[in-house]
Design a protein around this motif. Structure first.
Motif, short mmCIF file in Angstrom:
data_model
loop_
_atom_site.label_atom_id
_atom_site.label_comp_id
_atom_site.label_asym_id
_atom_site.label_seq_id
_atom_site.Cartn_x
_atom_site.Cartn_y
_atom_site.Cartn_z
N LYS A 81 67.26 -49.56 -16.89
CA LYS A 81 67.76 -48.26 -16.44
C LYS A 81 67.44 -47.20 -17.50
O LYS A 81 67.30 -47.52 -18.69
N ALA A 82 67.35 -45.94 -17.07
CA ALA A 82 67.04 -44.85 -17.99
C ALA A 82 68.06 -44.77 -19.13
O ALA A 82 67.71 -44.48 -20.27
N ALA A 83 69.32 -45.07 -18.84
CA ALA A 83 70.36 -45.04 -19.89
C ALA A 83 70.08 -46.09 -20.96
O ALA A 83 70.32 -45.86 -22.15
N ALA A 84 69.56 -47.24 -20.57
CA ALA A 84 69.18 -48.27 -21.55
C ALA A 84 68.02 -47.77 -22.41
O ALA A 84 68.00 -48.00 -23.62
N HIS A 85 67.07 -47.07 -21.78
CA HIS A 85 65.96 -46.48 -22.54
C HIS A 85 66.51 -45.50 -23.58
O HIS A 85 66.04 -45.46 -24.71
N ASP A 86 67.49 -44.70 -23.19
CA ASP A 86 68.06 -43.71 -24.12
C ASP A 86 68.64 -44.40 -25.35
O ASP A 86 68.43 -43.95 -26.48
N ARG A 87 69.35 -45.49 -25.15
CA ARG A 87 69.92 -46.23 -26.28
C ARG A 87 68.82 -46.84 -27.15
O ARG A 87 68.88 -46.81 -28.38
N PHE A 88 67.81 -47.40 -26.52
CA PHE A 88 66.68 -48.02 -27.22
C PHE A 88 65.93 -46.98 -28.04
O PHE A 88 65.60 -47.20 -29.22
N ILE A 89 65.69 -45.82 -27.45
CA ILE A 89 64.99 -44.72 -28.14
C ILE A 89 65.79 -44.26 -29.35
O ILE A 89 65.22 -44.07 -30.44
N ALA A 90 67.09 -44.09 -29.18
CA ALA A 90 67.93 -43.63 -30.29
C ALA A 90 67.94 -44.66 -31.42
O ALA A 90 67.85 -44.30 -32.60
N LYS A 91 68.02 -45.92 -31.07
CA LYS A 91 68.07 -46.98 -32.09
C LYS A 91 66.74 -47.13 -32.84
O LYS A 91 66.73 -47.34 -34.05
N MET A 92 65.62 -47.00 -32.12
CA MET A 92 64.31 -47.31 -32.69
C MET A 92 63.50 -46.07 -33.11
O MET A 92 62.43 -46.21 -33.68
N GLY A 93 63.99 -44.87 -32.81
CA GLY A 93 63.26 -43.65 -33.17
C GLY A 93 61.99 -43.44 -32.36
O GLY A 93 60.99 -42.92 -32.86
N ILE A 94 62.03 -43.79 -31.10
CA ILE A 94 60.87 -43.68 -30.21
C ILE A 94 60.74 -42.24 -29.71
O ILE A 94 61.73 -41.62 -29.34
N THR A 95 59.51 -41.73 -29.70
CA THR A 95 59.27 -40.36 -29.24
C THR A 95 58.45 -40.29 -27.96
O THR A 95 58.33 -39.21 -27.37
N MET A 96 57.86 -41.39 -27.54
CA MET A 96 57.06 -41.36 -26.30
C MET A 96 57.97 -41.62 -25.10
O MET A 96 59.03 -42.23 -25.24
N PRO A 97 57.57 -41.15 -23.92
CA PRO A 97 58.39 -41.34 -22.73
C PRO A 97 58.49 -42.80 -22.32
O PRO A 97 57.51 -43.55 -22.37
N LEU A 98 59.69 -43.21 -21.90
CA LEU A 98 59.91 -44.52 -21.32
C LEU A 98 60.41 -44.32 -19.89
O LEU A 98 61.37 -43.58 -19.66
N LEU A 99 59.74 -44.97 -18.96
CA LEU A 99 60.05 -44.81 -17.54
C LEU A 99 60.85 -46.01 -17.04
O LEU A 99 60.68 -47.13 -17.52
N SER A 100 61.71 -45.74 -16.05
CA SER A 100 62.55 -46.76 -15.47
C SER A 100 62.16 -47.03 -14.03
O SER A 100 62.14 -46.13 -13.20
N ASP A 101 61.82 -48.28 -13.75
CA ASP A 101 61.61 -48.73 -12.37
C ASP A 101 62.65 -49.81 -12.10
O ASP A 101 62.33 -50.98 -11.90
N HIS A 102 63.92 -49.39 -12.14
CA HIS A 102 65.03 -50.34 -12.09
C HIS A 102 64.98 -51.24 -10.86
O HIS A 102 65.25 -52.43 -10.95
N GLY A 103 64.61 -50.72 -9.73
CA GLY A 103 64.51 -51.53 -8.52
C GLY A 103 63.24 -52.37 -8.48
O GLY A 103 63.14 -53.31 -7.69
N GLY A 104 62.26 -52.01 -9.28
CA GLY A 104 61.02 -52.78 -9.38
C GLY A 104 59.98 -52.49 -8.31
O GLY A 104 58.92 -53.11 -8.30
N THR A 105 60.22 -51.52 -7.44
CA THR A 105 59.30 -51.26 -6.33
C THR A 105 57.92 -50.83 -6.81
O THR A 105 56.90 -51.37 -6.37
N MET A 106 57.89 -49.87 -7.73
CA MET A 106 56.59 -49.40 -8.22
C MET A 106 55.85 -50.52 -8.94
O MET A 106 54.65 -50.72 -8.74
N MET A 107 56.58 -51.28 -9.77
CA MET A 107 55.94 -52.35 -10.53
C MET A 107 55.39 -53.43 -9.59
O MET A 107 54.29 -53.95 -9.83
N GLU A 108 56.11 -53.75 -8.53
CA GLU A 108 55.61 -54.72 -7.56
C GLU A 108 54.36 -54.17 -6.86
O GLU A 108 53.37 -54.88 -6.70
N ASN A 109 54.41 -52.90 -6.44
CA ASN A 109 53.28 -52.29 -5.75
C ASN A 109 52.03 -52.26 -6.63
O ASN A 109 50.91 -52.42 -6.14
N TRP A 110 52.21 -52.05 -7.92
CA TRP A 110 51.10 -51.97 -8.86
C TRP A 110 50.68 -53.34 -9.38
O TRP A 110 49.77 -53.45 -10.20
#
Length: 158
Positions: A76-105
């Motif tokens: 989920k995007a909220a998990a990305h927010d925590r991960f970014i804050a902890k690790m100092g990440i500056t690039m975008p992290l996208l959420s496909d929580h339901g997995g539809t896009m990832m399955e399609n691709w």
């Protein structure tokens, strides 16, 4: 919409997904920048963290070449927010929580995990040219050095 052709020379199917920090990101809105889209399993797990951090370390060099780098997982995007804050990440992290896009691709499916066949995220990276056409797809077996290999491909496009 499933079983899309995600291979070199084909147009990258457009998508809009939630991203870290709130809001959404649409792939086509990044044109004419080349885009590196890498799929990984889960924020905070050892191998996935190593992969994300290798891309993060090289992120300024990707940006200097005019390319955008997008991490993609089912977190989920909220998990990305925590991960970014902890690790100092500056690039975008996208959420496909339901997995539809990832399955399609073709980024989610059957894989071997500790000797067992399981359903999960298939560690792949897709390089999309500024014209929206897929230039290269990597099936990632070893994380170490992969981001540098992708950067070399971006540099070769310039």
């Amino acid at each position: 919409m499933t079983n899309l052709d995600i291979s070199a020379g084909k147009p990258a199917p457009d998508f809009t997904l939630p991203r870290d920090g709130g809001g959404t990101l649409t792939l086509s809105s990044l044109r004419p920048a080349p885009v590196v889209l890498f799929a990984y399993g889960k924020d905070g797990t050892p191998t996935c963290t190593n992969e994300v951090m290798e891309f993060q370390e090289l992120y300024p060099r990707f940006k200097a070449k005019g390319a955008e780098v997008l991490g993609l997982s089912k977190d989920k995007a909220a998990a990305h927010d925590r991960f970014i804050a902890k690790m100092g990440i500056t690039m975008p992290l996208l959420s496909d929580h339901g997995g539809t896009m990832m399955e399609n691709w073709g980024l989610f499916g059957e894989k071997l995990f500790f000797g067992k066949m399981v359903q999960g995220v298939l560690r792949q990276t897709v390089l999309i040219g500024g014209d929206g056409v897929i230039r290269q797809v990597w099936q990632v077996d070893k994380v170490k050095g992969h981001a540098a290999e992708v950067l070399a491909a971006v540099e070769a496009m310039a």
